[in-house]
Design a protein around this motif. Structure first.
Motif, mmCIF file in Angstrom:
data_model
loop_
_atom_site.group_PDB
_atom_site.id
_atom_site.type_symbol
_atom_site.label_atom_id
_atom_site.label_comp_id
_atom_site.label_asym_id
_atom_site.label_seq_id
_atom_site.Cartn_x
_atom_site.Cartn_y
_atom_site.Cartn_z
ATOM 1 N N ARG A 48 0.861 -1.181 0.000
ATOM 2 C CA ARG A 48 0.000 0.000 0.000
ATOM 3 C C ARG A 48 0.898 1.231 0.000
ATOM 4 O O ARG A 48 1.528 1.560 1.010
ATOM 5 C CB ARG A 48 -0.898 -0.005 1.240
ATOM 6 C CG ARG A 48 -1.795 -1.241 1.347
ATOM 7 C CD ARG A 48 -2.544 -1.213 2.667
ATOM 8 N NE ARG A 48 -3.401 -2.374 2.837
ATOM 9 C CZ ARG A 48 -4.141 -2.607 3.925
ATOM 10 N NH1 ARG A 48 -4.115 -1.739 4.938
ATOM 11 N NH2 ARG A 48 -4.896 -3.689 4.022
ATOM 12 N N TRP A 49 0.907 1.935 -1.121
ATOM 13 C CA TRP A 49 1.869 3.020 -1.297
ATOM 14 C C TRP A 49 1.606 4.188 -0.351
ATOM 15 O O TRP A 49 2.511 4.997 -0.087
ATOM 16 C CB TRP A 49 1.846 3.478 -2.756
ATOM 17 C CG TRP A 49 2.336 2.417 -3.687
ATOM 18 C CD1 TRP A 49 1.589 1.617 -4.495
ATOM 19 C CD2 TRP A 49 3.693 1.995 -3.856
ATOM 20 N NE1 TRP A 49 2.376 0.725 -5.179
ATOM 21 C CE2 TRP A 49 3.684 0.936 -4.804
ATOM 22 C CE3 TRP A 49 4.911 2.405 -3.319
ATOM 23 C CZ2 TRP A 49 4.845 0.297 -5.214
ATOM 24 C CZ3 TRP A 49 6.078 1.755 -3.728
ATOM 25 C CH2 TRP A 49 6.029 0.722 -4.668
ATOM 26 N N ALA A 50 0.403 4.274 0.179
ATOM 27 C CA ALA A 50 0.107 5.353 1.125
ATOM 28 C C ALA A 50 0.922 5.209 2.410
ATOM 29 O O ALA A 50 1.097 6.189 3.154
ATOM 30 C CB ALA A 50 -1.384 5.366 1.442
ATOM 31 N N PHE A 51 1.432 3.996 2.669
ATOM 32 C CA PHE A 51 2.220 3.760 3.874
ATOM 33 C C PHE A 51 3.688 4.149 3.689
ATOM 34 O O PHE A 51 4.427 4.246 4.672
ATOM 35 C CB PHE A 51 2.148 2.282 4.279
ATOM 36 C CG PHE A 51 0.876 1.897 4.977
ATOM 37 C CD1 PHE A 51 0.853 1.674 6.340
ATOM 38 C CD2 PHE A 51 -0.303 1.755 4.265
ATOM 39 C CE1 PHE A 51 -0.317 1.315 6.986
ATOM 40 C CE2 PHE A 51 -1.478 1.395 4.897
ATOM 41 C CZ PHE A 51 -1.490 1.186 6.264
ATOM 42 N N GLY A 54 5.153 7.086 5.627
ATOM 43 C CA GLY A 54 5.289 6.732 7.038
ATOM 44 C C GLY A 54 6.518 5.887 7.291
ATOM 45 O O GLY A 54 7.228 6.073 8.300
ATOM 46 N N LEU A 55 6.823 4.949 6.391
ATOM 47 C CA LEU A 55 8.017 4.112 6.533
ATOM 48 C C LEU A 55 9.284 4.953 6.436
ATOM 49 O O LEU A 55 10.242 4.740 7.195
ATOM 50 C CB LEU A 55 8.029 3.021 5.458
ATOM 51 C CG LEU A 55 7.001 1.902 5.621
ATOM 52 C CD1 LEU A 55 6.930 1.049 4.365
ATOM 53 C CD2 LEU A 55 7.360 1.031 6.829
ATOM 54 N N ILE A 56 9.285 5.920 5.522
ATOM 55 C CA ILE A 56 10.451 6.807 5.388
ATOM 56 C C ILE A 56 10.621 7.651 6.653
ATOM 57 O O ILE A 56 11.729 7.788 7.192
ATOM 58 C CB ILE A 56 10.294 7.709 4.151
ATOM 59 C CG1 ILE A 56 10.336 6.859 2.878
ATOM 60 C CG2 ILE A 56 11.383 8.779 4.118
ATOM 61 C CD1 ILE A 56 10.030 7.630 1.612
ATOM 62 N N GLN A 246 7.004 -3.495 12.124
ATOM 63 C CA GLN A 246 5.584 -3.799 12.268
ATOM 64 C C GLN A 246 4.761 -2.941 11.296
ATOM 65 O O GLN A 246 3.814 -3.424 10.679
ATOM 66 C CB GLN A 246 5.135 -3.535 13.703
ATOM 67 C CG GLN A 246 3.705 -3.956 14.003
ATOM 68 C CD GLN A 246 3.518 -5.466 13.953
ATOM 69 O OE1 GLN A 246 4.479 -6.223 14.108
ATOM 70 N NE2 GLN A 246 2.293 -5.920 13.733
ATOM 71 N N PHE A 247 5.130 -1.684 11.151
ATOM 72 C CA PHE A 247 4.468 -0.791 10.199
ATOM 73 C C PHE A 247 4.649 -1.323 8.780
ATOM 74 O O PHE A 247 3.754 -1.197 7.928
ATOM 75 C CB PHE A 247 5.043 0.616 10.317
ATOM 76 C CG PHE A 247 4.180 1.681 9.702
ATOM 77 C CD1 PHE A 247 3.073 2.180 10.378
ATOM 78 C CD2 PHE A 247 4.481 2.196 8.448
ATOM 79 C CE1 PHE A 247 2.274 3.165 9.818
ATOM 80 C CE2 PHE A 247 3.689 3.189 7.882
ATOM 81 C CZ PHE A 247 2.584 3.668 8.571
ATOM 82 N N PHE A 252 1.725 -4.060 3.960
ATOM 83 C CA PHE A 252 1.374 -5.182 3.085
ATOM 84 C C PHE A 252 -0.014 -5.742 3.422
ATOM 85 O O PHE A 252 -0.393 -6.806 2.942
ATOM 86 C CB PHE A 252 2.423 -6.293 3.189
ATOM 87 C CG PHE A 252 3.625 -6.074 2.317
ATOM 88 C CD1 PHE A 252 3.688 -6.640 1.049
ATOM 89 C CD2 PHE A 252 4.689 -5.298 2.753
ATOM 90 C CE1 PHE A 252 4.795 -6.452 0.239
ATOM 91 C CE2 PHE A 252 5.795 -5.095 1.952
ATOM 92 C CZ PHE A 252 5.844 -5.668 0.684
ATOM 93 N N GLY A 253 -0.741 -5.055 4.271
ATOM 94 C CA GLY A 253 -2.074 -5.515 4.636
ATOM 95 C C GLY A 253 -2.088 -6.627 5.653
ATOM 96 O O GLY A 253 -3.102 -7.319 5.799
#
Length: 342
Positions: A48-51, A54-56, A246-247, A252-253
């Motif tokens: 999910r590219w919207a995440f 947040g990962l960055i 965990q994020f 990946f759903g």
């Protein structure tokens, strides 16, 4: 004679670089060879590219925690700005991603000694102490994680929990060494000479030198208060790393227990601990696939997850490192010269 010794060291370094790179690539090839490519593509499509932002952001947050902890490990660390410590950390880890054998562990104190009024030896000693804190945190976290794994024999759980308690014991030992460093060196040196001195005098001398380096770095911490803060920020750092992985699962759903993210964090840390190929190629993927397989996830999912998380970390940290070097009017050639001379 000195020229021959230098040539031998240079040849040994080149062999180590090539050997570590080959091992990392072979690990990656073996992992990829086992996969079903159609399933791998399907798993990659789950991201999910919207995440991604947040990962960055969470990746950069871990470096902020590293910088704050490092401040408490340096002699009179309060005089160093957090921004400078953050920039040095980013450059050091960027060097780890683009150069082999974890040379970033030397680059980080070197750039710090160029930007601030601190000796390279003092900054390097703080890195040694920092690694001890990471080992303690990893031992404790590993002890908790194994107890949450499915189908683990009781004796394995018991052994790993003992290791976790060993991490707590090591932390207490660090506190004792901080208070009684000179006495602990004398006791350690006497014990080593008594049991190993006659047969392995050179080995004993190296161990004593290592003990002295560790105590020097530990005594560089200005106060017990700074030592306590370093422990707290180590906890925050490893908590943020667990949160990052965990994020990554959520991206990946996958909505699974936090212990899955914690186990991924632990296995990756163990896999990349030894000096290896640039960017931890192969070892990062191996740690991820093994950790997720323990919880029943397919190798294809583990590889897809590792490729995305690894790529985001490499791109984020390397770009941040390049930006810092540009701002500081330095170049990668300066870093390479330092790594070659280390």
């Amino acid at each position: 004679m000195k020229k021959d010794r230098y040539n031998n060291q240079w040849t040994g370094a080149r062999l180590a670089v090539w050997g570590s790179t080959v091992v990392g690539v072979l690990i990656l090839v073996v992992l990829v060879w086992r996969l079903d490519w159609s399933l791998l593509v399907n798993e990659l499509g789950r991201i999910r590219w919207a995440f991604v932002p947040g990962l960055i952001g969470m990746t950069l947050l871990t470096f902020w925690f590293r910088a704050i902890r490092w401040r408490h490990l340096l002699p009179k660390g309060e005089r160093f700005s957090r921004t400078c410590l953050l920039e040095a950390s980013l450059v050091g880890f960027a060097a780890n991603f683009v150069m082999p054998l974890r040379v970033g562990e030397l680059v980080r104190p070197w750039v710090m000694s160029r930007w601030q009024a601190i000796r390279f030896s003092s900054a390097l000693a703080s890195i040694v102490v920092e690694r001890v804190f990471d080992v303690i945190a990893l031992m404790v976290l590993f002890g908790f994680c194994v107890g949450r794994l499915p189908s683990v024999p009781d004796w394995v759980v018991f052994g790993v929990r003992v290791m976790g308690l060993g991490g707590v014991g090591l932390l207490l030992f660090v506190l004792v060494v901080y208070v009684q460093g000179a006495r602990m060196i004398r006791v350690g040196e006497r014990c080593l000479e008594r049991f190993l001195g006659h047969r392995f005098p050179r080995f004993v001398a190296k161990l004593v030198d290592l003990m002295e380096e560790f105590v020097t770095g530990l005594k560089g911490i200005s106060s017990l208060k700074d030592l306590a803060w370093a422990v707290l920020w180590s906890t925050a750092l490893w908590g943020s790393l667990v949160m990052l992985y965990q994020f990554g699962l959520w991206s990946f759903g996958v909505d699974d227990s936090w212990w899955v993210g914690a186990s991924v964090c632990v296995m990756i840390a163990l896999a990349v601990a030894a000096p290896g190929a640039p960017g931890f190629i192969g070892t990062f993927q191996l740690g991820t696939v093994v950790a997720l397989a323990l919880f029943g996830y397919s190798e294809e999912f583990g590889m897809a997850y590792s490729l995305v998380l690894h790529a985001l970390q490499v791109i984020t940290v390397v770009l941040a490192g390049v930006f810092v070097l540009h701002r500081r009017t330095m170049s990668w050639s300066d870093i390479r010269q330092r790594s070659g001379g280390a």
